[in-house]
Structure formats: structure tokens, C-alpha cells
Design a protein around this motif. Structure first.
Motif, short mmCIF file in Angstrom:
data_model
loop_
_atom_site.label_atom_id
_atom_site.label_comp_id
_atom_site.label_asym_id
_atom_site.label_seq_id
_atom_site.Cartn_x
_atom_site.Cartn_y
_atom_site.Cartn_z
N PHE A 160 1.09 -8.01 12.01
CA PHE A 160 -0.19 -7.48 11.53
C PHE A 160 0.04 -6.25 10.66
CE2 PHE A 160 -3.98 -4.82 11.96
CZ PHE A 160 -4.99 -5.72 11.60
N ASP A 161 0.92 -5.39 11.14
CA ASP A 161 1.21 -4.18 10.36
C ASP A 161 1.84 -4.54 9.02
OD1 ASP A 161 0.17 -2.57 12.34
OD2 ASP A 161 2.14 -2.14 13.26
N THR A 162 2.68 -5.61 9.06
CA THR A 162 3.31 -6.01 7.79
C THR A 162 2.25 -6.50 6.80
OG1 THR A 162 5.34 -6.61 8.95
CG2 THR A 162 4.99 -7.58 6.77
N GLU A 163 1.35 -7.35 7.27
CA GLU A 163 0.30 -7.87 6.39
C GLU A 163 -0.63 -6.75 5.92
OE1 GLU A 163 0.14 -10.86 5.15
OE2 GLU A 163 1.96 -11.43 6.26
N LEU A 164 -0.92 -5.85 6.84
CA LEU A 164 -1.78 -4.71 6.47
C LEU A 164 -1.09 -3.84 5.42
CD1 LEU A 164 -4.41 -3.19 6.97
CD2 LEU A 164 -3.27 -1.94 8.82
N GLY A 165 0.24 -3.67 5.58
CA GLY A 165 0.97 -2.90 4.59
C GLY A 165 0.94 -3.58 3.23
N LYS A 166 1.09 -4.95 3.30
CA LYS A 166 1.01 -5.68 2.02
C LYS A 166 -0.36 -5.47 1.34
CE LYS A 166 4.15 -9.48 3.29
NZ LYS A 166 4.22 -10.94 3.49
N LEU A 167 -1.38 -5.61 2.17
CA LEU A 167 -2.74 -5.48 1.60
C LEU A 167 -2.96 -4.06 1.06
CD1 LEU A 167 -5.38 -7.01 1.18
CD2 LEU A 167 -6.13 -6.23 3.42
N ASN A 168 -2.45 -3.11 1.78
CA ASN A 168 -2.59 -1.72 1.35
C ASN A 168 -1.81 -1.48 0.07
OD1 ASN A 168 -3.40 0.92 1.41
ND2 ASN A 168 -1.89 1.58 2.89
N ASN A 169 -0.58 -2.04 0.03
CA ASN A 169 0.22 -1.88 -1.19
C ASN A 169 -0.45 -2.53 -2.40
OD1 ASN A 169 2.25 -0.42 0.14
ND2 ASN A 169 3.39 -2.26 0.71
N ASN A 170 -0.99 -3.75 -2.14
CA ASN A 170 -1.67 -4.43 -3.26
C ASN A 170 -2.85 -3.58 -3.79
OD1 ASN A 170 0.08 -6.58 -3.08
ND2 ASN A 170 -1.29 -7.83 -1.83
N THR A 171 -3.61 -3.06 -2.84
CA THR A 171 -4.78 -2.25 -3.25
C THR A 171 -4.34 -0.99 -3.97
OG1 THR A 171 -6.02 -3.11 -1.35
CG2 THR A 171 -6.86 -1.12 -2.42
N GLN A 172 -3.30 -0.33 -3.44
CA GLN A 172 -2.84 0.91 -4.06
C GLN A 172 -2.27 0.64 -5.44
OE1 GLN A 172 -3.25 3.96 -2.57
NE2 GLN A 172 -2.66 4.73 -4.63
N THR A 173 -1.54 -0.49 -5.52
CA THR A 173 -0.99 -0.85 -6.85
C THR A 173 -2.11 -1.10 -7.85
OG1 THR A 173 0.97 -1.82 -5.78
CG2 THR A 173 0.47 -2.50 -8.04
N GLU A 174 -3.13 -1.82 -7.38
CA GLU A 174 -4.26 -2.10 -8.29
C GLU A 174 -4.95 -0.80 -8.71
OE1 GLU A 174 -8.06 -5.16 -8.56
OE2 GLU A 174 -7.08 -4.80 -6.64
N ILE A 175 -5.07 0.13 -7.74
CA ILE A 175 -5.69 1.42 -8.08
C ILE A 175 -4.85 2.15 -9.09
CG2 ILE A 175 -6.28 3.67 -7.14
CD1 ILE A 175 -7.14 2.30 -4.57
N ASP A 176 -3.55 2.15 -8.89
CA ASP A 176 -2.67 2.83 -9.85
C ASP A 176 -2.78 2.19 -11.22
OD1 ASP A 176 -1.91 4.49 -7.81
OD2 ASP A 176 -0.06 3.36 -7.34
N GLN A 177 -2.77 0.84 -11.25
CA GLN A 177 -2.91 0.17 -12.55
C GLN A 177 -4.26 0.49 -13.20
OE1 GLN A 177 -2.32 -3.98 -11.68
NE2 GLN A 177 -0.08 -3.78 -11.43
N LEU A 178 -5.31 0.51 -12.35
CA LEU A 178 -6.64 0.83 -12.90
C LEU A 178 -6.67 2.26 -13.44
CD1 LEU A 178 -9.57 0.02 -13.33
CD2 LEU A 178 -10.07 0.79 -11.01
N ALA A 179 -6.02 3.16 -12.75
CA ALA A 179 -5.98 4.54 -13.22
C ALA A 179 -5.28 4.64 -14.56
CB ALA A 179 -5.29 5.42 -12.17
N VAL A 180 -4.18 3.87 -14.70
CA VAL A 180 -3.47 3.86 -15.99
C VAL A 180 -4.37 3.28 -17.09
CG1 VAL A 180 -1.50 2.91 -17.22
CG2 VAL A 180 -1.20 3.77 -14.89
N GLN A 181 -5.03 2.16 -16.74
CA GLN A 181 -5.91 1.54 -17.72
C GLN A 181 -7.08 2.46 -18.10
OE1 GLN A 181 -7.13 -2.17 -16.02
NE2 GLN A 181 -5.09 -3.13 -16.18
#
Length: 629
Positions: A160-181
Motif C-alpha cells: 500500500f505504501d508503495t502504491e501510495l508513493g507511486k501515486l504521490n510521485n505521479n502527482t508531484q511530478t505532474e505538479i512540477d511539470q505544470l509549474a514549468v508549463q
């Protein structure tokens, strides 16, 4: 391609362009703001999703911590007080995540949906394992519960922690990409907005400048044309080709300039014509003023008017003594001569243009005589089309009418009216001068005749001395021939007369003694036998001497008359002074009789005072009878 727009449309277009540029800049700014707002909203959503994942992880961590505390403290009461609430919160967070998978874009949400399903399955298993553990603890099977916790539950928790980390990483990555955009979009929006603002300013400036220039340039050109016209430079003006208000104004200026040029040239011509007419009027006035015969004056006036101004016909009527008819006094051409010979006249009350001018003391003008009810046609003037009658006024009364006719319709205008008024005034002055001259000449003639009669009577009243009631003087040698010489007739002037006195031929030079054309005597000179013949020089000298002799003789006569009159006045004054000094009637009578008798050379004088008395009566009268011997 040149677009012809009116000034109002041009200004409206410029205003519209500026408004569009402003709206464009505002639109870019709004778009930029929208982009920033969208980025902020997306970032906020991503942060919320990260917070939600963190909250989910925190809630599970609390659940796991509470289970671990159960094993450490062996307090089963924690299950009811803490664990159940935490499991409910975890289930709620898990359900919330299941209904709204994290992600800032549909693609990200679709990619995270699998992870959410896996986490949802793992979470449900963890909830189920937690429930099993709590049941074992409640049954006081601590070893089995602890084995379940550290075996299966730990395995699911790691996954569960692994999947949650994945989901968190995906969201954070998307936020970072959105910030760049967003940063890139922000920079691009800022650049675009700046470019748009510059373009808007430049476009608005250019549109305004072009609009102003499209107005000021033709206006400046129009001002130059107007200034040229103001300097009386009436050369043709080339109108502007613009199809707007300025073009219309330019075309109107061109038409006005043409009209001003024509008017100015026409005015110069009219001024020249009027100047010429004034000069002609002055010349006519000078010519008329030297004519002192009224008939000759009027005939010359109509001839000059007709010839100088090219009228069809002109004639002058004079009002008769009874002031009831206008009689033709002068006219031009055969028609005028015939009317004058026949004494053509018009009643002052007649229905006629000429009579109306005389009655109203005003100029009468007919542009087309055929349509005038009070026009009298003249068979001698068949071509008359227009007519003008001007009253000739002397001392406030109509003396006549100047009538001018033309052989064309409307052939007489206002200029002719002014001219004929002036000419009528000149004719009136000339007529008055001629009449005054006639009166003065007649008065002078009467005075001259009276002077002649006076001179003749004066010489007849003179106290004549010597022979035959005349003054006579002869030299001693010629005394015997006086009677013969006196018979020479010299009424026609000095002359040389041959005579045979005592059978002796003689030449007598005889000259009349004239005093103001009145013969008062004559001078006769006898040449004698040895005298040279008389010549014309002798006659001239004699005529001059005789004139001087006549003036001197008349002066002497006047002196004698003046002296005698002065003596009489002196006598009258002396007697009057003595009469005024008388103290009473008796002395008054005595003084009067004595002085009159003495002055008049009488020997007896009788004075009587009384009214209605018989001269021989002695009743009630005052009388004196004096002997002046």
C-alpha cells in the motif's frame, strides 16, 4: 488602392482601430490572467491532491500505530476508543480517493486510476486484516494476532505504501511539470502581452496620425488657396480630389474663386464704365453750362445723351406755364424734330410714363413697354422696347421730363437710372442757369435802356449855354462855317466829309460824341486848304479822344448835379434848423417866409395856416404877409 472616406468616417475608423487595439491588449491581459489563474487553480488542485494522499498516508499510519500500541500495551480498550474511528476515517479517505482519482489532466487521472484501484484493494484488505486482528485480540489470542500483524498485514502495508508513493510521485511530478508549463506560459504571455501592447500603441498612434494628417494636409492646402484668394489672386484654384467634407469645401472654394474672379472683373468693368460715364457726365455738364439759350441747350443735351450713350431715342418735355401739359422741347433725330415742330404734348394727368414721372416726381422705368398699361406708343418710334422717364426738378418743382428709349427689352438698367438722374440734375441746373442768364440779361437790358433814358434826360435838363439849346464851341477861324458843319450826319461813326464852303473845297473830320451808346454831340474838324488829307489813323485817334471827352463831360455834369444837390440839401438843412428854433407860430411863419423868399429870390411872400378856409378869409387863421424888398 485609395479609399475615399469622409472626415467623420475617418475619425470613427481611427477611433475603432484604437478601441480594437485597446481591447486586444485587454484581451491579451485577460488571457494572461486566465492562464495564470488556471495554473494557480491546477497547482492548488495538485497540492490538495498531494495533501489528500498525505492525509491518507497519515490516517493509515495512525491505524498502524494504534495496532502496534495494542500489542505493546495489551490494552484492548484502545480498539473501541481510537482504532475504530481511525479505521472509519481511513475507509472514508480511501473511498474519497476511489471516487476522485488524483491527477491534473484526464490523461494523468486515467494513468492513476489503476493505482487507485490497487490501493483501494490493498486498503480494503488492510481494513479486513485490522478487523481480524481486533477480533483475535478481543478473543485474547495475542500470538495469532501478532503473527497476522507482522506477517500478512505488514506485507499489505508495504505494498500500500508503495502504491501510495507511486501515486504521490505521479502527482508531484505532474505538479512540477505544470509549474514549468505555467512559468513558460507566463513568460510567453508576458511577451505576447508586451508585443500586443506595443502593436496596439503603434497601431493607435499610426491610425490617429494618419487620420490627423489626412485632415491637416488638405486643410493646410485649403488655407494656402484661401490666403491666395484673400490676396486678390483669382487664378483658377485646383480643387482637391478627396471625396470628403474638405474636398467639398475645396470644390466650393474653387467655384467661389471663379465667381469672385468673374465678379471682380465684372466690377472692374462696371467701375470703368461708371468712371467713363462720370467723365462723360462731367464733360456734358461743361458743354451744357456754356450754352445760355434754353432751346439750344435742350437740343444739345438730348443729342449729346443719345450719341454718347447709344440710346435709341431721347427727348425732353417742358411743362407749360399753366402746368397742365408737358410739351416736347427737344428731341433726337427726325422723330424728335417732327414732334418739336408739331408741338407734341402730353397732359399732366394722362395715363403715360412721362406724365407719371412728372406727377410723382420719381423716375419711371419700363423694361418691356408692351406690358405697361400706361405706355403711349408713338408711331414715329416703332422700335421702342424699354423706356425710362426722369423728372427734371428745379427748386422743388418739376420743370420737365427727360425721356430715354431703347430698342431692346430691359435695355435700361440701374446704372442707366443713376446716369439719367445725374444728367437730369445737370440739365435742370443748366436750364436754371440759362433762365437766370435770360433774366439777368433782360434786367441788364432794361437797366441799360433806363441808363440811356437817364443820360438823354440828364443832358436835356442841363442848363445849356449858347446856341440852339446846346453847348457849342468853335475856333475863331471856323465860326462862320458852324451852321454848315453841324448838318453832318455821324450816326454811323467817324467819317471824312468833303464840303465847298464859300466855293472853297474842304475836308471835314466829323465824329459822334457817344456816352454809353447814346450820341450826346459831335466833334467836327476842318482840315483847311494846306492841310494834308485825313487818314484812318486820324480817325482812330479822334475816336479815342472823343470817348475820353464824353466820359469827362459826363463826369463834369454829374459833378455839377452833385454840387447843386449838395447846395440844395445844405439850404434845406439851414432853413429846417431855423424853423426848429422858432419860439411861436408868428416867428415860425416869419422865418419860413423870409428864408424861402431869400433863397428863391422873391420880393413878396405870404404864409397862411388854416384848414377849410377861403384863401381871402381873415377868420380864425394865422397868417403873415411880408415884403422882402
Amino acid at each position: 488602392m485609395k479609399i475615399n472616406l469622409s472626415i467623420s468616417k475617418r475619425l470613427i475608423l481611427s477611433f475603432v482601430i484604437m478601441v480594437l487595439m485597446v481591447f486586444l491588449a485587454i484581451g491579451v491581459g485577460v488571457w494572461y490572467t486566465f492562464q495564470i489563474s488556471t495554473a494557480v487553480t491546477a497547482t492548488s488542485t495538485g497540492v490538495k491532491q498531494v495533501s489528500q494522499l498525505a492525509e491518507l498516508q497519515f490516517v493509515w499510519t495512525e491505524v498502524a500505530s494504534t495496532v502496534d500500541n495494542l500489542f505493546l500495551s495489551r490494552q484492548s480498550g484502545l480498539i473501541e476508543t481510537q482504532l475504530q474511528d481511525q479505521i472509519d476515517e481511513f475507509a472514508r479517505q480511501l473511498d474519497k480517493l476511489n471516487h476522485q482519482p488524483p491527477g491534473l489532466s484526464p490523461e494523468a487521472m486515467a494513468a492513476n486510476e489503476q493505482i487507485v484501484r490497487e490501493m483501494n484493494w490493498l486498503g480494503n484488505n488492510l481494513i479486513k486484516l485490522t478487523a481480524d486482528i481486533t477480533e483475535l485480540i478481543k478473543a485474547d489470542h495475542w500470538p495469532q494476532a501478532q503473527a497476522l500483524r507482522y506477517a500478512e498485514m505488514a506485507s499489505f502495508q508495504r505494498r500500500f505504501d508503495t502504491e501510495l508513493g507511486k501515486l504521490n510521485n505521479n502527482t508531484q511530478t505532474e505538479i512540477d511539470q505544470l509549474a514549468v508549463q505555467v512559468a513558460q506560459a507566463q513568460r510567453a504571455s508576458l511577451v505576447y502581452w508586451a508585443i500586443t501592447a506595443v502593436i496596439a500603441l503603434v497601431t493607435a498612434f499610426l491610425s490617429g496620425w494618419l487620420a490627423i494628417r489626412s485632415i491637416t494636409r488638405p486643410v493646410h492646402s485649403l488655407i494656402q488657396q484661401a490666403e491666395r484668394v484673400a490676396r486678390r489672386d483669382f487664378r483658377p484654384v485646383s480643387p482637391l480630389q478627396q471625396q470628403d467634407e474638405i474636398g467639398d469645401l475645396s470644390r466650393a472654394l474653387a467655384l467661389t474663386t471663379d465667381w469672385l474672379r468673374d465678379s471682380y472683373e465684372s466690377l472692374e468693368q462696371r467701375v470703368a464704365q461708371r468712371t467713363q460715364r462720370l467723365e462723360v457726365v462731367a464733360a456734358l455738364s461743361e458743354q451744357l453750362n456754356v450754352i445760355l439759350d434754353v432751346s439750344e441747350l435742350l437740343q444739345e443735351a438730348v443729342n449729346l445723351i443719345q450719341s454718347h450713350f447709344n440710346y435709341y431715342h431721347a427727348h425732353i418735355y417742358l411743362i407749360n406755364e399753366r402746368r397742365n401739359r408737358l410739351v416736347v422741347a427737344a428731341g433726337t433725330g427726325p422723330a424728335g424734330a417732327e414732334m418739336k415742330a408739331k408741338a407734341h404734348s402730353i397732359s399732366i394727368d394722362a395715363n403715360s410714363l412721362v406724365a407719371r414721372a412728372a406727377r410723382n416726381h420719381q423716375l419711371v422705368r419700363a423694361d418691356n413697354v408692351r406690358y405697361m398699361s400706361d405706355w403711349l406708343p408713338n408711331p414715329l418710334l416703332p422700335d421702342t422696347q424699354s423706356e425710362m422717364a426722369v423728372p427734371i426738378i428745379i427748386d422743388g418743382q418739376v420743370a420737365g421730363v427727360l425721356d430715354v428709349q431703347q430698342d431692346s427689352v430691359a435695355g435700361l438698367d440701374d446704372a442707366d437710372a443713376n446716369l439719367l438722374r445725374s444728367l437730369a440734375s445737370q440739365v435742370a441746373v443748366a436750364i436754371r442757369n440759362a433762365r437766370l442768364f435770360e433774366q439777368v440779361e433782360h434786367a441788364l437790358q432794361e437797366a441799360y435802356q433806363a441808363q440811356e433814358r437817364y443820360t438823354e434826360q440828364a443832358w436835356e435838363r442841363s442848363k445849356l449855354e449858347a446856341l440852339g439849346g446846346s453847348y457849342l464851341y468853335t475856333t475863331p477861324a471856323e465860326a462862320g462855317d458852324a451852321a454848315a458843319i453841324s448838318k453832318i450826319d455821324v450816326a454811323d461813326g467817324p467819317k471824312i466829309v468833303s464840303t465847298n464852303a464859300d466855293e472853297t473845297p474842304q475836308q471835314i473830320l466829323a465824329a459822334p460824341i457817344n456816352l454809353r451808346d447814346q450820341i450826346i454831340g459831335q466833334l467836327q474838324l476842318g482840315a483847311g486848304q494846306n492841310k494834308q488829307p485825313w487818314t484812318n489813323d486820324d480817325l482812330s485817334m479822334l475816336a479815342t479822344i472823343v470817348d475820353q471827352f464824353a466820359q469827362t463831360a459826363d463826369n463834369l455834369r454829374l459833378f455839377e448835379e452833385t454840387r447843386a444837390r449838395a447846395g440844395r440839401e445844405q439850404t434845406i438843412r439851414e432853413i429846417t434848423d431855423k424853423l426848429r428854433a422858432a419860439p411861436n407860430i408868428d416867428f415860425l411863419l416869419e422865418i419860413a417866409a423870409r428864408e424861402l423868399g431869400a433863397r428863391l429870390g422873391v420880393q413878396r411872400a405870404r404864409l397862411k395856416l388854416g384848414i377849410g378856409q377861403d384863401p381871402d378869409s381873415k377868420l380864425n387863421d394865422a397868417s403873415q404877409d411880408f415884403s422882402l424888398s
